[in-house]
Design a protein around this motif. Structure first.
Motif, PDB file in Angstrom:
ATOM      1  N   ILE A  11       0.843  -1.200   0.000  1.00 37.07           N
ATOM      2  CA  ILE A  11       0.000   0.000   0.000  1.00 37.07           C
ATOM      3  C   ILE A  11       0.882   1.254   0.000  1.00 37.07           C
ATOM      4  CG2 ILE A  11      -1.621   1.348   1.391  1.00 37.07           C
ATOM      5  CD1 ILE A  11      -2.933  -1.227   2.196  1.00 37.07           C
ATOM      6  N   ILE A  12       1.901   1.252   0.866  1.00 39.22           N
ATOM      7  CA  ILE A  12       2.808   2.408   0.908  1.00 39.22           C
ATOM      8  C   ILE A  12       3.462   2.600  -0.456  1.00 39.22           C
ATOM      9  CG2 ILE A  12       4.927   3.328   1.956  1.00 39.22           C
ATOM     10  CD1 ILE A  12       4.130   1.836   4.525  1.00 39.22           C
ATOM     11  N   GLY A  13       3.883   1.473  -1.084  1.00 37.21           N
ATOM     12  CA  GLY A  13       4.517   1.539  -2.405  1.00 37.21           C
ATOM     13  C   GLY A  13       3.582   2.159  -3.432  1.00 37.21           C
ATOM     14  N   PHE A  14       2.308   1.752  -3.356  1.00 37.39           N
ATOM     15  CA  PHE A  14       1.324   2.285  -4.299  1.00 37.39           C
ATOM     16  C   PHE A  14       1.172   3.801  -4.109  1.00 37.39           C
ATOM     17  CE2 PHE A  14      -3.170   3.207  -5.354  1.00 37.39           C
ATOM     18  CZ  PHE A  14      -3.115   2.925  -6.709  1.00 37.39           C
ATOM     19  N   LEU A  15       1.113   4.219  -2.848  1.00 32.94           N
ATOM     20  CA  LEU A  15       0.986   5.658  -2.558  1.00 32.94           C
ATOM     21  C   LEU A  15       2.224   6.408  -3.065  1.00 32.94           C
ATOM     22  CD1 LEU A  15      -0.587   5.569   1.027  1.00 32.94           C
ATOM     23  CD2 LEU A  15      -1.707   6.024  -1.171  1.00 32.94           C
ATOM     24  N   LEU A  16       3.407   5.788  -2.870  1.00 28.19           N
ATOM     25  CA  LEU A  16       4.653   6.423  -3.337  1.00 28.19           C
ATOM     26  C   LEU A  16       4.626   6.598  -4.856  1.00 28.19           C
ATOM     27  CD1 LEU A  16       7.510   4.786  -1.229  1.00 28.19           C
ATOM     28  CD2 LEU A  16       6.940   7.218  -1.378  1.00 28.19           C
ATOM     29  N   ILE A  17       4.098   5.576  -5.539  1.00 22.97           N
ATOM     30  CA  ILE A  17       4.016   5.655  -7.003  1.00 22.97           C
ATOM     31  C   ILE A  17       3.124   6.840  -7.402  1.00 22.97           C
ATOM     32  CG2 ILE A  17       3.165   4.485  -9.087  1.00 22.97           C
ATOM     33  CD1 ILE A  17       3.976   1.818  -7.743  1.00 22.97           C
TER      34      ILE A  17
END
Ligand code: UDP
Ligand code: MG
Length: 317
Positions: free
Chosen positions: A247-253
């Motif tokens: 989820i954090i990775g998706f937000l970072l993207i």
């Protein structure tokens, strides 16, 4: 007919302590026989766990001196838990009640009376629980309590402040022996057997002689075994963490794309960050999923019994 009681006592390099504690056990057996609580065929079964000193010789001599002393000797050192299991398996062929106790005199023998009473009141398992840890060093107390807390958090069901001083009925031992796992951690396995169980409280003293066989390294191994033998929660934690990182990775993207579109970034940054976040999340999530399967396989290979029948309205064939 009075029940036959067997005291099962694992001994590893205990020549110093055995000569001092043997009478404690014998006196208790004699007392219970005289009080007409147990059968005269009751025994004290020593399990020599591959000792390198004169422990086995002492046990053999004792068995010649008094019929109440008997012993078995393992072919090599297999560790406290395996030695106990060997003793239980042996004793259940002769006994109706089996009490396991250490040979160093730390466990208060008088708790045996209460355990036997609890058995007469219908309990199949009676846990000896330390009423306090006064006799422990501060360090041992802190590590032991931390261990119980972590194990319970991880989903292992163990009785707080109970070690391996306990009474089991013959049928409870027979059911326990159906657990076929190789990593034996009795404290975790026995509650899984079920049946009517109760606790008896006692004060644990220091060793009468000799030295502990549980230095920090062995305690840590036992603790680690305890956790990994009873719970796949550590794997679950990785899965959950992988999900979170995804989820954090998706937000970072999303964030890097916004930065890119608003022109707040150096060229190459957004794409690099996206790739790293994407793969980071996917990898951890995948490890978690693989872990779930390993966890299932792990539980399968234990071949634990799926249920235990406590009672029948008819006589079993
Ligand atoms: N023991 C055993 N095999 C081993 C280590 C210990 O049978 O490899 C026995 C030991 O003789 C004693 C009991 O297990 O009767 C508990 O060990 P110890 O008293 O050293 O542990 P502590 O009470 O210090 O935790
Ligand atoms: Mg001890």
């Amino acid at each position: 007919m009075k029940p036959i009681l067997y005291l099962v006592i694992p001994c590893y390099n205990e020549e110093k302590v055995l000569v001092k504690t043997k009478d404690i056990f014998l006196n208790k057996i004699n007392e219970l026989i005289t009080a007409d609580k147990i059968h005269k065929n009751s025994r004290i079964l020593f399990v020599n766990d591959g000792s390198r000193d004169d422990t086995w010789k002492i046990i053999s001599d004792l068995s010649n001196e008094n019929e109440h002393f008997v012993g078995v000797s393992l072919s090599r050192n297999r560790g406290h838990q395996n030695a106990l299991l060997a003793g239980l398996e042996e004793a259940k062929n002769y006994a109706d009640i089996i009490i396991s106790i250490d040979c160093d005199g730390q466990d208060d023998i008088n708790a045996v009376n209460e355990m036997v009473e609890a058995f007469f009141d219908g309990a199949d398992i009676v846990y000896g629980v330390r009423s306090n840890r006064k006799s422990d060093t501060l360090f041992k107390r802190a590590t032991a309590q931390g261990f119980y807390k972590i194990l319970n958090l991880m989903g292992g069901e163990i009785v707080y402040n109970h070690a391996d001083y306990r009474l089991m009925s013959k049928r409870a031992v027979e059911e326990l022996l159906k657990f076929q796992e190789v990593n034996v951690f009795l404290r975790g396995m026995i509650p899984l057997v079920g049946f009517k169980s109760t606790c008896v409280y006692y004060e644990r003293g220091g060793r009468i002689a000799g030295e502990t066989h549980y230095p920090l390294k062995k305690m840590l191994t036992l603790a680690f075994d305890g956790i990994t033998s009873f719970s796949i929660k550590p794997i679950r934690i990785i899965s959950a963490f992988g999900f979170l990182v995804s989820i954090i990775g998706f937000l970072l993207i999303l964030w890097s794309i916004i930065c890119r579109l608003t022109g707040n970034s150096v060229s190459g940054w957004a794409s690099t960050l996206s790739v790293i976040s994407f793969f980071g999340g996917i990898q951890l999530l995948s490890i978690g999923v693989i872990g779930e399967y390993i966890g299932k396989i792990y539980m399968e290979v234990k071949k634990r019994p799926r249920y235990i029948i406590e009672d029948r309205t008819y006589k079993e064939k």
